[in-house]
Enzyme design. Structure first.
Site, PDB file in Angstrom:
ATOM      1  N   VAL A  11       0.823  -1.212   0.000  1.00  0.00           N
ATOM      2  CA  VAL A  11       0.000   0.000   0.000  1.00  0.00           C
ATOM      3  C   VAL A  11       0.861   1.267   0.000  1.00  0.00           C
ATOM      4  O   VAL A  11       0.646   2.187  -0.790  1.00  0.00           O
ATOM      5  CB  VAL A  11      -0.973  -0.009   1.203  1.00  0.00           C
ATOM      6  CG1 VAL A  11      -1.590   1.362   1.428  1.00  0.00           C
ATOM      7  CG2 VAL A  11      -2.062  -1.034   0.959  1.00  0.00           C
ATOM      8  N   GLU A 155      -4.301  -5.665  -4.839  1.00  0.00           N
ATOM      9  CA  GLU A 155      -3.002  -6.069  -5.374  1.00  0.00           C
ATOM     10  C   GLU A 155      -3.221  -6.639  -6.774  1.00  0.00           C
ATOM     11  O   GLU A 155      -4.231  -7.266  -7.049  1.00  0.00           O
ATOM     12  CB  GLU A 155      -2.366  -7.129  -4.472  1.00  0.00           C
ATOM     13  CG  GLU A 155      -1.846  -6.533  -3.193  1.00  0.00           C
ATOM     14  CD  GLU A 155      -1.364  -7.573  -2.190  1.00  0.00           C
ATOM     15  OE1 GLU A 155      -1.015  -8.692  -2.591  1.00  0.00           O
ATOM     16  OE2 GLU A 155      -1.345  -7.243  -0.995  1.00  0.00           O
ATOM     17  N   ASN A 211     -14.865  -4.844   3.231  1.00  0.00           N
ATOM     18  CA  ASN A 211     -14.159  -6.120   3.079  1.00  0.00           C
ATOM     19  C   ASN A 211     -15.011  -7.294   3.562  1.00  0.00           C
ATOM     20  O   ASN A 211     -15.008  -8.363   2.952  1.00  0.00           O
ATOM     21  CB  ASN A 211     -12.820  -6.089   3.823  1.00  0.00           C
ATOM     22  CG  ASN A 211     -11.719  -5.520   2.946  1.00  0.00           C
ATOM     23  OD1 ASN A 211     -11.964  -5.146   1.802  1.00  0.00           O
ATOM     24  ND2 ASN A 211     -10.514  -5.459   3.471  1.00  0.00           N
ATOM     25  N   GLY A 256     -14.873 -20.545  -6.036  1.00  0.00           N
ATOM     26  CA  GLY A 256     -13.475 -20.962  -6.061  1.00  0.00           C
ATOM     27  C   GLY A 256     -13.081 -21.653  -4.778  1.00  0.00           C
ATOM     28  O   GLY A 256     -13.945 -22.144  -4.026  1.00  0.00           O
ATOM     29  N   CYS A 263      -5.723  -9.373   3.276  1.00  0.00           N
ATOM     30  CA  CYS A 263      -6.757  -8.492   3.831  1.00  0.00           C
ATOM     31  C   CYS A 263      -8.004  -9.219   4.326  1.00  0.00           C
ATOM     32  O   CYS A 263      -8.334  -9.115   5.510  1.00  0.00           O
ATOM     33  CB  CYS A 263      -7.149  -7.441   2.799  1.00  0.00           C
ATOM     34  SG  CYS A 263      -5.832  -6.258   2.514  1.00  0.00           S
TER      35      CYS A 263
END
Ligand code: NAD
Length: 437
Positions: A11, A155, A211, A256, A263
């Site tokens: 970051v 990312e 998140n 998945g 995070c």
């Protein structure tokens, strides 16, 4: 504006380079001497697409520099960002704020004149209050405003995310910070990107709520995928069928092997802890974490089942180790639990990842690394796609088949369709496609 960026990781380095690219003068500071030495030699210590060129350009233009010293850059800065790590604290899962507080103390010792101190690290609600308390205790005379400005970059797409974010959230308690923060983000503000000003506590909680919601969305579709396998339905079509509803949205509906990375796992856990401490449990997120934790080993069982229930002594080739493509980050990657579970079953693991193998060596034991998918597939009884790097999207199936001991592809990212793999004569297992795989 003069900016000091404390912490030069994924970051800090990306934000610092992008702020420099906006025209600000940025000094990136880090305690890790090796990292700063590498940056000063022109080497980028992490893999992030486009970052090497962006850093080089801004260093050349004299807007970006690197140091381990706090005092000079912090005393000259208009704005000091804290972008240090906030990992899970060992033992209880709360966010470990020791790096943030250490940075706050050091900043306090060096600030001069009115300075905005911005927490960019993901920190639990109330951390800004504590940062302010620590700074006032260390330097009662300092003229500071402590601001929250959580980061939402991903990312692998960090530069474009930073330069074209969906929104910028800024939490302030001191009105003087509004003008300065608007100036910091001026180029984005001019492009009419939403700059959302709110209170510091609300801003801190926005990051965790975002998140946690995303982690919940992934976990939701993963459970639907499991149900698809039982009832003969196709999760890919369900994702499309629900994602086209504007209220739901199509993103983060890819089934998945479970979410991982630096995070979601730690932030969901920290939110649960904050909520419990405040007598307001977030049970949806507690359940999300529990489901995701068991999912990774369940993925190993999927591989074992595809090999008729026994992997002892069998060679298994793993394609992709990082928690997602286009990064070298291995923190909490699903591959770790999957590989360990396969090893527990007695499998011999060979692995290939375009960027993650160095980091993986420090985490996983008894893994043999190769140079390409075909290299590690030699003599394997299964090839397992764990991370959907682009170079695994067009595998030469004939070549794979010719080198494998038994032709089986386990596709934990649904990169392929059952028909195309089977057409080439490979057995195929994937996620949530009960109809055909
Ligand atoms: P990182 O581990 O890559 O980088 C942190 C850096 O801070 C390290 O280089 C470390 O040496 C340095 N550091 C630690 N203590 C220091 C100190 N006292 N003084 C100077 N430097 C110090 O971490 P990261 O992935 O960049 O994450 C940083 C923060 O941003 C975390 O809170 C994370 O949750 C949050 N975040 C990360 C991402 C992401 O995709 N990685 C996205 C959004 C938010």
């Amino acid at each position: 504006m003069k900016i000091a960026m404390i912490g030069s990781g994924y970051v800090g380095l990306v934000s610092g380079a992008c702020f420099a690219d906006f025209g600000h003068t940025v000094v990136c500071i880090d305690k890790a001497e090796g990292k700063i030495e590498a940056l000063n030699r022109g080497e980028i210590p992490i893999f992030e697409p486009g970052l090497d060129a962006l850093v080089a350009e801004n260093v050349k233009a004299g807007r970006l520099s690197f140091t381990t010293e706090f005092s000079g850059p912090v005393s000259e800065a208009d704005v000091v960002f804290i972008a240090v790590g906030t990992p899970s604290r060992r033992g209880d899962g709360h966010a470990d704020l020791s790096y943030v507080y250490a940075a706050a103390r050091e900043i306090a010792e060096s600030v001069k004149g009115f300075t905005i101190v911005v927490t960019k690290s993901t920190v639990p609600v109330g951390t800004g209050d504590e940062v302010e308390r620590i700074m006032r205790e260390t330097r009662p005379d300092a003229d500071i405003a402590v601001v929250s400005n959580p980061e939402f970059l991903r990312e692998g797409a960090a530069i474009s995310d930073f330069k074209r974010p969906d929104r910028i959230v800024v939490g302030i308690e001191d009105e003087r910070a509004r003008e300065v923060m608007t100036e910091v983000y001026r180029p984005l503000y001019l492009n009419q990107l939403p700059l959302l000003f709110t209170t510091r506590r609300t801003s801190e909680l926005i990051k965790y709520a975002a998140n946690a919601f995303l982690a919940m969305k992934i976990t939701f579709i993963n459970e639907i995928a499991d149900l698809c396998e039982k009832v003969g339905a196709d999760v890919q079509q369900i994702s499309r069928g629900i994602g086209l509803d504007g209220r739901i949205g199509s993103k983060f509906l890819h089934a998945g092997p479970g979410y991982g990375g630096s995070c979601f796992p730690k932030d969901t856990l920290a939110l649960v802890k904050t909520a419990q401490d405040n007598d307001s449990p977030v049970r949806l997120i507690e359940t999300t974490i529990a489901i995701n934790d068991t999912r990774k080993r369940a993925m190993a069982r999927k591989v074992i089942n595809a090999l008729n229930g026994d992997v002892r002594g069998k060679k298994i080739a793993i394609l992709g180790l990082t928690f997602k493509p286009e990064t070298d980050d291995m923190r909490d990657a699903p591959s770790i639990s999957i590989i360990q579970a396969l090893q527990d079953g007695g499998a011999r693991i060979f692995a290939y990842d375009p960027e993650g193998m160095e980091a993986s060596k420090a985490i996983l034991d008894n893994v043999t690394y190769g140079n390409s998918p075909y290299d590690i597939a030699e003599g394997a009884e299964a090839v397992v796609i764990v991370t959907e790097w682009n170079q695994f999207r067009a595998l030469d199936f004939q070549r794979l088949k010719s080198v494998m001991a038994k032709p089986l592809l386990v596709d934990l990212r649904n990169v392929y369709t059952p028909d195309e793999v089977k057409r080439h004569g490979l057995a195929y297992a994937s996620i949530g496609r009960g109809t055909s795989a």
